[in-house]
Design a protein around this motif. Sequence first.
Motif, mmCIF file in Angstrom:
data_model
loop_
_atom_site.group_PDB
_atom_site.id
_atom_site.type_symbol
_atom_site.label_atom_id
_atom_site.label_comp_id
_atom_site.label_asym_id
_atom_site.label_seq_id
_atom_site.Cartn_x
_atom_site.Cartn_y
_atom_site.Cartn_z
ATOM 1 N N ASN A 154 60.899 70.619 89.419
ATOM 2 C CA ASN A 154 60.497 69.423 88.685
ATOM 3 C C ASN A 154 59.076 69.535 88.163
ATOM 4 N N THR A 155 58.218 70.147 88.961
ATOM 5 C CA THR A 155 56.820 70.320 88.547
ATOM 6 C C THR A 155 56.730 71.190 87.308
ATOM 7 N N HIS A 156 57.398 72.332 87.343
ATOM 8 C CA HIS A 156 57.357 73.230 86.186
ATOM 9 C C HIS A 156 58.047 72.612 84.970
ATOM 10 N N ALA A 157 59.173 71.913 85.204
ATOM 11 C CA ALA A 157 59.875 71.277 84.080
ATOM 12 C C ALA A 157 59.001 70.214 83.420
ATOM 13 N N SER A 158 58.338 69.389 84.236
ATOM 14 C CA SER A 158 57.474 68.338 83.683
ATOM 15 C C SER A 158 56.285 68.932 82.946
ATOM 16 N N ALA A 159 55.673 69.955 83.545
ATOM 17 C CA ALA A 159 54.492 70.563 82.934
ATOM 18 C C ALA A 159 54.829 71.227 81.610
ATOM 19 N N PHE A 160 55.924 71.972 81.578
ATOM 20 C CA PHE A 160 56.265 72.683 80.345
ATOM 21 C C PHE A 160 56.847 71.747 79.283
ATOM 22 N N HIS A 161 57.415 70.620 79.722
ATOM 23 C CA HIS A 161 57.848 69.624 78.743
ATOM 24 C C HIS A 161 56.643 69.060 77.986
ATOM 25 N N ILE A 162 55.587 68.730 78.730
ATOM 26 C CA ILE A 162 54.371 68.218 78.086
ATOM 27 C C ILE A 162 53.696 69.326 77.282
ATOM 28 N N ALA A 163 53.710 70.555 77.827
ATOM 29 C CA ALA A 163 53.126 71.674 77.088
ATOM 30 C C ALA A 163 53.875 71.913 75.782
ATOM 31 N N GLY A 164 55.188 71.629 75.777
ATOM 32 C CA GLY A 164 55.955 71.755 74.546
ATOM 33 C C GLY A 164 55.486 70.788 73.479
ATOM 34 N N VAL A 165 55.108 69.583 73.898
ATOM 35 C CA VAL A 165 54.547 68.614 72.947
ATOM 36 C C VAL A 165 53.252 69.159 72.350
ATOM 37 N N LEU A 166 52.439 69.730 73.219
ATOM 38 C CA LEU A 166 51.170 70.317 72.761
ATOM 39 C C LEU A 166 51.422 71.474 71.804
ATOM 40 N N LEU A 167 52.387 72.318 72.135
ATOM 41 C CA LEU A 167 52.699 73.456 71.280
ATOM 42 C C LEU A 167 53.230 73.002 69.922
ATOM 43 N N SER A 168 54.026 71.933 69.904
ATOM 44 C CA SER A 168 54.549 71.429 68.632
ATOM 45 C C SER A 168 53.424 70.931 67.736
ATOM 46 N N LEU A 169 52.411 70.307 68.344
ATOM 47 C CA LEU A 169 51.257 69.871 67.553
ATOM 48 C C LEU A 169 50.524 71.065 66.946
ATOM 49 N N LEU A 170 50.362 72.121 67.753
ATOM 50 C CA LEU A 170 49.668 73.312 67.263
ATOM 51 C C LEU A 170 50.467 74.008 66.163
ATOM 52 N N ILE A 171 51.790 74.079 66.328
ATOM 53 C CA ILE A 171 52.633 74.701 65.303
ATOM 54 C C ILE A 171 52.536 73.931 63.996
ATOM 55 N N GLN A 172 52.578 72.604 64.094
ATOM 56 C CA GLN A 172 52.498 71.794 62.885
ATOM 57 C C GLN A 172 51.143 71.946 62.200
ATOM 58 N N GLN A 173 50.086 71.906 62.988
ATOM 59 C CA GLN A 173 48.751 72.076 62.423
ATOM 60 C C GLN A 173 48.611 73.443 61.764
ATOM 61 N N GLY A 174 49.070 74.498 62.457
ATOM 62 C CA GLY A 174 48.946 75.845 61.917
ATOM 63 C C GLY A 174 49.774 76.059 60.665
ATOM 64 N N THR A 175 50.979 75.527 60.645
ATOM 65 C CA THR A 175 51.852 75.684 59.479
ATOM 66 C C THR A 175 51.277 74.984 58.257
ATOM 67 N N PHE A 176 50.793 73.768 58.454
ATOM 68 C CA PHE A 176 50.238 73.027 57.323
ATOM 69 C C PHE A 176 48.955 73.682 56.811
ATOM 70 N N ALA A 177 48.164 74.230 57.727
ATOM 71 C CA ALA A 177 46.955 74.923 57.288
ATOM 72 C C ALA A 177 47.308 76.197 56.521
ATOM 73 N N LEU A 178 48.336 76.915 56.992
ATOM 74 C CA LEU A 178 48.734 78.160 56.347
ATOM 75 C C LEU A 178 49.258 77.919 54.938
ATOM 76 N N LEU A 179 49.985 76.798 54.761
ATOM 77 C CA LEU A 179 50.574 76.495 53.466
ATOM 78 C C LEU A 179 49.693 75.561 52.628
ATOM 79 N N HIS A 180 48.494 75.278 53.138
ATOM 80 C CA HIS A 180 47.541 74.427 52.419
ATOM 81 C C HIS A 180 48.131 73.058 52.080
ATOM 82 N N ALA A 181 48.817 72.487 53.068
ATOM 83 C CA ALA A 181 49.380 71.137 52.919
ATOM 84 C C ALA A 181 48.561 70.187 53.780
ATOM 85 N N ASP A 182 48.021 69.161 53.185
ATOM 86 C CA ASP A 182 47.179 68.211 53.902
ATOM 87 C C ASP A 182 48.045 67.274 54.729
#
Length: 467
Positions: free
Chosen positions: A117-145
Amino acid sequence: MAITWLTRLITPGKYAILSTTSTVLSSVYDIFVGFLVNSTNTRWGKLKPWMLLSTFPYAACIVFMWYFPDSLTPTGKLIWCLFFLCGNSVIYKGYSNALSSLVIYATNEPRERDTLNTHASAFHIAGVLLSLLIQQGTFALLHADIGYLPVNGTNGTHHGPSLATENMAYFVAGAVGAGIFVICALAAVWGVPERKDGKRKEQSSCFPIGDMKKLVFHRPFLALLMIKVFTILGINIKQNNTTLMLQYTFNLSDQIFGMIFVFVGTASVSIFIWNKVISRVGRQTGLCLGILVFLLPHNAALLIASEQLLGTALVPFLYAVSAVGGIGDGCLNVVTAIMCTDVIDDFELKTNNKTASILYSLWGVTGGVVNAIGAAATNLILQAANYNAHDPIQPRSVKQAFRYITAGGPPVFYLLALLFLWLYPITEESRMAVKTALDARRAESAEEERTILNSTSTEDVSIQQNA
């Protein structure tokens, strides 16, 4: 941000239809999915077929939510969005229910379940963090504001990226996220064991009404249900309005991503620390510490913070407050998840039936209902405060409303959760007594199976000798 883009693509009115339909369908399906998972019994297990068969359709829905053929009419785009968004919501319910139940079927040892449960909860929240980073990186790469809003209904090159550029940015981010999800899902399917339900009680229907009646009057389940209701209300009301509070109340639009990053990051890391804490002080004490030491001070700080009071120290102060709130959020996530396994064991001892998937389904339905109530109440308050989502400049009443909703409302729900935590009947002593009783029952069942097998083997040998 994705909502803003979809409302540009299919109009806000059609998006309301899309969002409402998806929420209703997923909530209705959530009621039944636990019963369906519970009645599944294949040679490959009860849960893993659900996880495996859900993985690729869910990933496909993630990708095609952001891909639109050029030939589609506006109505066609609405139908396309409706199909894949509803598919996304419904398919994930089956996967999520089976994944949560896998903790129960992976092992009978409470400490090992706590670790899972500890690892599942931690990586679930980390997945939210990773999704934010992916979105930020993709938009920066494609020059989309990110967060671009058209000016006077136009989309000229001087005001931001084209609609096609934003479409491609979301499509690429969705494809990357879907690929990561598939890898993680397959790792869970083949990396986590699923024990067979040895002495499974036969059911005449996939809806065991008798067990449901017992569940309704099961005190630990009801107490934990109320704890989860109030903690979900507190967490979601805060998280859903934090961005707008930072934008309008504190005028810190440029710090939103950083503060969310700090909050989510500390929540993910602190979960491992909370696992150590509750192993020493117990579940109830750990949850009390998370609320009283971290969450309540976090909300109190947001209530009193202002530029007039703190001056240039406002920004670092809010970053520190975000870290404190993240620690408290991590506590709620991991402790309530661990307490779910205790209730499931207690119910199994009393009914001799392991209905983990049904309980997780009911908790999921409750979460959906609570989210809808919280969102409706928030909208009513903001409407009374004259909030206009399309106006970049809000009146003072709206700024104060966001502060009171985000920082003033959750403490009330946290205190109500503490009240039901006091009424929660499973103590550390009773939890260990339940474990001992279940271990004895499983050992007796295993001995009966060995006796039957030995008896069958002896009869087979005798038949062969006589022949």
